[in-house]
Design a protein around this motif. Structure first.
Motif, PDB file in Angstrom:
ATOM      1  N   ASP A 167      -2.398  -6.748  12.933  1.00 17.23           N
ATOM      2  CA  ASP A 167      -2.923  -5.469  12.432  1.00 17.23           C
ATOM      3  C   ASP A 167      -2.204  -5.054  11.147  1.00 17.23           C
ATOM      4  O   ASP A 167      -2.811  -4.529  10.213  1.00 17.23           O
ATOM      5  N   VAL A 168      -0.896  -5.278  11.120  1.00 20.72           N
ATOM      6  CA  VAL A 168      -0.090  -4.937   9.943  1.00 20.72           C
ATOM      7  C   VAL A 168      -0.597  -5.705   8.723  1.00 20.72           C
ATOM      8  O   VAL A 168      -0.812  -5.131   7.649  1.00 20.72           O
ATOM      9  N   LEU A 169      -0.779  -7.033   8.886  1.00 21.40           N
ATOM     10  CA  LEU A 169      -1.252  -7.862   7.764  1.00 21.40           C
ATOM     11  C   LEU A 169      -2.632  -7.410   7.300  1.00 21.40           C
ATOM     12  O   LEU A 169      -2.914  -7.390   6.093  1.00 21.40           O
ATOM     13  N   GLU A 170      -3.484  -7.042   8.236  1.00 20.63           N
ATOM     14  CA  GLU A 170      -4.837  -6.599   7.893  1.00 20.63           C
ATOM     15  C   GLU A 170      -4.798  -5.284   7.120  1.00 20.63           C
ATOM     16  O   GLU A 170      -5.470  -5.124   6.102  1.00 20.63           O
ATOM     17  N   LYS A 171      -3.978  -4.336   7.603  1.00 23.52           N
ATOM     18  CA  LYS A 171      -3.879  -3.034   6.945  1.00 23.52           C
ATOM     19  C   LYS A 171      -3.275  -3.151   5.547  1.00 23.52           C
ATOM     20  O   LYS A 171      -3.664  -2.436   4.629  1.00 23.52           O
ATOM     21  N   CYS A 172      -2.323  -4.051   5.399  1.00 25.22           N
ATOM     22  CA  CYS A 172      -1.671  -4.244   4.092  1.00 25.22           C
ATOM     23  C   CYS A 172      -2.468  -5.171   3.183  1.00 25.22           C
ATOM     24  O   CYS A 172      -2.196  -5.251   1.987  1.00 25.22           O
ATOM     25  N   ASN A 173      -3.410  -5.899   3.786  1.00 24.04           N
ATOM     26  CA  ASN A 173      -4.202  -6.890   3.050  1.00 24.04           C
ATOM     27  C   ASN A 173      -3.296  -7.902   2.356  1.00 24.04           C
ATOM     28  O   ASN A 173      -3.382  -8.144   1.150  1.00 24.04           O
ATOM     29  N   MET A 174      -2.374  -8.474   3.142  1.00 21.12           N
ATOM     30  CA  MET A 174      -1.364  -9.393   2.615  1.00 21.12           C
ATOM     31  C   MET A 174      -1.269 -10.633   3.472  1.00 21.12           C
ATOM     32  O   MET A 174      -1.612 -10.614   4.649  1.00 21.12           O
TER      33      MET A 174
ATOM     34  N   PRO B  84       0.839  -1.210   0.000  1.00 16.92           N
ATOM     35  CA  PRO B  84       0.000   0.000   0.000  1.00 16.92           C
ATOM     36  C   PRO B  84       0.871   1.256   0.000  1.00 16.92           C
ATOM     37  O   PRO B  84       2.054   1.206   0.338  1.00 16.92           O
ATOM     38  N   ASP B  85       0.265   2.382  -0.365  1.00 15.65           N
ATOM     39  CA  ASP B  85       1.016   3.640  -0.446  1.00 15.65           C
ATOM     40  C   ASP B  85       1.637   4.031   0.888  1.00 15.65           C
ATOM     41  O   ASP B  85       2.714   4.647   0.925  1.00 15.65           O
ATOM     42  N   ASP B  86       0.963   3.699   1.981  1.00 13.52           N
ATOM     43  CA  ASP B  86       1.481   4.077   3.314  1.00 13.52           C
ATOM     44  C   ASP B  86       2.238   2.919   3.978  1.00 13.52           C
ATOM     45  O   ASP B  86       2.291   2.814   5.196  1.00 13.52           O
ATOM     46  N   PHE B  87       2.838   2.056   3.153  1.00  8.55           N
ATOM     47  CA  PHE B  87       3.545   0.880   3.671  1.00  8.55           C
ATOM     48  C   PHE B  87       4.652   1.282   4.655  1.00  8.55           C
ATOM     49  O   PHE B  87       4.810   0.678   5.715  1.00  8.55           O
ATOM     50  N   GLY B  88       5.397   2.328   4.290  1.00  7.00           N
ATOM     51  CA  GLY B  88       6.488   2.790   5.158  1.00  7.00           C
ATOM     52  C   GLY B  88       5.990   3.199   6.533  1.00  7.00           C
ATOM     53  O   GLY B  88       6.613   2.858   7.555  1.00  7.00           O
ATOM     54  N   ARG B  89       4.874   3.901   6.560  1.00  9.54           N
ATOM     55  CA  ARG B  89       4.304   4.340   7.853  1.00  9.54           C
ATOM     56  C   ARG B  89       3.844   3.148   8.683  1.00  9.54           C
ATOM     57  O   ARG B  89       4.047   3.097   9.901  1.00  9.54           O
ATOM     58  N   ILE B  90       3.231   2.159   8.007  1.00  6.94           N
ATOM     59  CA  ILE B  90       2.761   0.946   8.710  1.00  6.94           C
ATOM     60  C   ILE B  90       3.948   0.189   9.301  1.00  6.94           C
ATOM     61  O   ILE B  90       3.910  -0.249  10.456  1.00  6.94           O
ATOM     62  N   VAL B  91       5.003   0.027   8.489  1.00  9.27           N
ATOM     63  CA  VAL B  91       6.206  -0.675   8.953  1.00  9.27           C
ATOM     64  C   VAL B  91       6.811   0.033  10.160  1.00  9.27           C
ATOM     65  O   VAL B  91       7.198  -0.602  11.153  1.00  9.27           O
ATOM     66  N   LYS B  92       6.890   1.354  10.077  1.00  5.15           N
ATOM     67  CA  LYS B  92       7.473   2.141  11.185  1.00  5.15           C
ATOM     68  C   LYS B  92       6.672   1.953  12.473  1.00  5.15           C
ATOM     69  O   LYS B  92       7.232   1.744  13.550  1.00  5.15           O
ATOM     70  N   ALA B  93       5.329   2.003  12.339  1.00  6.60           N
ATOM     71  CA  ALA B  93       4.459   1.812  13.515  1.00  6.60           C
ATOM     72  C   ALA B  93       4.637   0.411  14.095  1.00  6.60           C
ATOM     73  O   ALA B  93       4.653   0.230  15.321  1.00  6.60           O
ATOM     74  N   TRP B  94       4.816  -0.561  13.235  1.00  4.53           N
ATOM     75  CA  TRP B  94       5.030  -1.955  13.689  1.00  4.53           C
ATOM     76  C   TRP B  94       6.383  -2.093  14.384  1.00  4.53           C
ATOM     77  O   TRP B  94       6.500  -2.721  15.435  1.00  4.53           O
ATOM     78  N   GLU B  95       7.435  -1.447  13.787  1.00  5.52           N
ATOM     79  CA  GLU B  95       8.778  -1.510  14.381  1.00  5.52           C
ATOM     80  C   GLU B  95       8.821  -0.823  15.749  1.00  5.52           C
ATOM     81  O   GLU B  95       9.583  -1.218  16.631  1.00  5.52           O
TER      82      GLU B  95
ATOM     83  N   GLU C 269      12.107  -5.851   0.326  1.00  6.02           N
ATOM     84  CA  GLU C 269      12.270  -4.897  -0.780  1.00  6.02           C
ATOM     85  C   GLU C 269      12.311  -3.465  -0.256  1.00  6.02           C
ATOM     86  O   GLU C 269      13.133  -2.645  -0.690  1.00  6.02           O
ATOM     87  N   TYR C 270      11.409  -3.169   0.697  1.00  6.53           N
ATOM     88  CA  TYR C 270      11.316  -1.816   1.271  1.00  6.53           C
ATOM     89  C   TYR C 270      12.607  -1.440   2.001  1.00  6.53           C
ATOM     90  O   TYR C 270      13.146  -0.335   1.837  1.00  6.53           O
ATOM     91  N   ARG C 271      13.135  -2.379   2.782  1.00  2.00           N
ATOM     92  CA  ARG C 271      14.350  -2.107   3.556  1.00  2.00           C
ATOM     93  C   ARG C 271      15.574  -1.953   2.640  1.00  2.00           C
ATOM     94  O   ARG C 271      16.464  -1.147   2.917  1.00  2.00           O
ATOM     95  N   LEU C 272      15.612  -2.728   1.572  1.00  2.00           N
ATOM     96  CA  LEU C 272      16.715  -2.593   0.602  1.00  2.00           C
ATOM     97  C   LEU C 272      16.724  -1.194  -0.009  1.00  2.00           C
ATOM     98  O   LEU C 272      17.781  -0.553  -0.129  1.00  2.00           O
ATOM     99  N   LEU C 273      15.535  -0.738  -0.393  1.00  2.00           N
ATOM    100  CA  LEU C 273      15.429   0.606  -0.994  1.00  2.00           C
ATOM    101  C   LEU C 273      15.753   1.680   0.052  1.00  2.00           C
ATOM    102  O   LEU C 273      16.416   2.678  -0.265  1.00  2.00           O
ATOM    103  N   ARG C 274      15.308   1.467   1.278  1.00  2.00           N
ATOM    104  CA  ARG C 274      15.511   2.453   2.343  1.00  2.00           C
ATOM    105  C   ARG C 274      16.976   2.596   2.704  1.00  2.00           C
ATOM    106  O   ARG C 274      17.451   3.675   3.045  1.00  2.00           O
ATOM    107  N   ASN C 275      17.723   1.474   2.600  1.00  2.00           N
ATOM    108  CA  ASN C 275      19.125   1.457   3.023  1.00  2.00           C
ATOM    109  C   ASN C 275      20.088   1.838   1.908  1.00  2.00           C
ATOM    110  O   ASN C 275      21.314   1.826   2.116  1.00  2.00           O
ATOM    111  N   LYS C 276      19.562   2.088   0.705  1.00  2.00           N
ATOM    112  CA  LYS C 276      20.454   2.434  -0.427  1.00  2.00           C
ATOM    113  C   LYS C 276      21.034   3.819  -0.243  1.00  2.00           C
ATOM    114  O   LYS C 276      20.350   4.717   0.223  1.00  2.00           O
TER     115      LYS C 276
END
Length: 204
Positions: A179-186, A160-171, A197-204
């Protein structure tokens, strides 16, 4: 004397989902609706509960209509075996609607029987060869498509577009994993794939 009955059998596979053509042919042959038995199967599964019920109900002298010879089995040996059980052991007549030569009511003499047996062997061999050829072409087509990079199966679910925000809240333990799985529908596996994939891009 017991009345001879008319029956029909319809079989559909995953590759042949539509039974309309078979049903229309049986209705045109005046098979009573209540005497039509149908099985729908998928893939490699060849369990045919209604065919088994039909065989139990058939009596010597009854007549069975099928549209094509491959409705009786999925390979040469099975078609031959079922034909023998039905015509020799039970003693019914079979009429194959798309092949008039395969009608056991005709030519009960030695020559008629010989011709019917010969046609049966040829047609059941052709039915098996055709099925194997279709499978081979399908496998070759899939292999060629994969080589071109075509992906099969369900399309991958995008983050989802707010994936980064969801991940941050989970971390930060503000969201539970459920809740994370429900919000992402995954599913869990897809989430972890997207997270990598997100962390690879974030750490580049």
């Amino acid at each position: 004397m017991e009345e001879k009955k008319i029956y029909g059998y319809v079989r559909c596979s995953s590759a042949d989902q539509n039974e309309d053509r078979q049903m229309i042919a049986l209705h045109e042959a005046a098979v009573p609706e209540k005497n039509i038995f149908m099985d729908k199967q998928s893939g490699k599964d060849f369990d045919r509960p209604n065919y088994k019920k039909l065989v139990q109900e058939l009596k010597a002298g009854d007549l069975l209509y099928i549209l094509s010879i491959d409705r009786l089995g999925r390979n040469y040996e099975e078609i031959q075996n079922q034909w023998r059980i039905l015509t020799k052991e039970i003693g019914i007549d079979i009429c194959v609607l798309d092949m008039p030569l395969l009608d056991t009511r005709n030519g009960k003499d030695l020559m008629g029987t010989f011709i019917a047996d010969l046609v049966l062997q040829i047609l059941s061999f052709v039915a098996q060869s055709e099925r194997e050829s279709i499978k081979k072409r399908q496998a070759e087509g899939i292999a060629a498509a994969k080589a071109r990079g075509v992906k099969f199966g369900r399309p991958e679910k995008e983050a989802p577009d707010d994936f980064g925000r969801i991940v941050k809240a989970w971390e930060q333990k503000k969201l539970s994993f459920a809740d994370v799985l429900e919000k992402c529908n995954m599913s869990e596996a897809t989430f972890y794939r997207r997270l990598r994939e997100y962390r690879l891009l974030r750490n580049k």
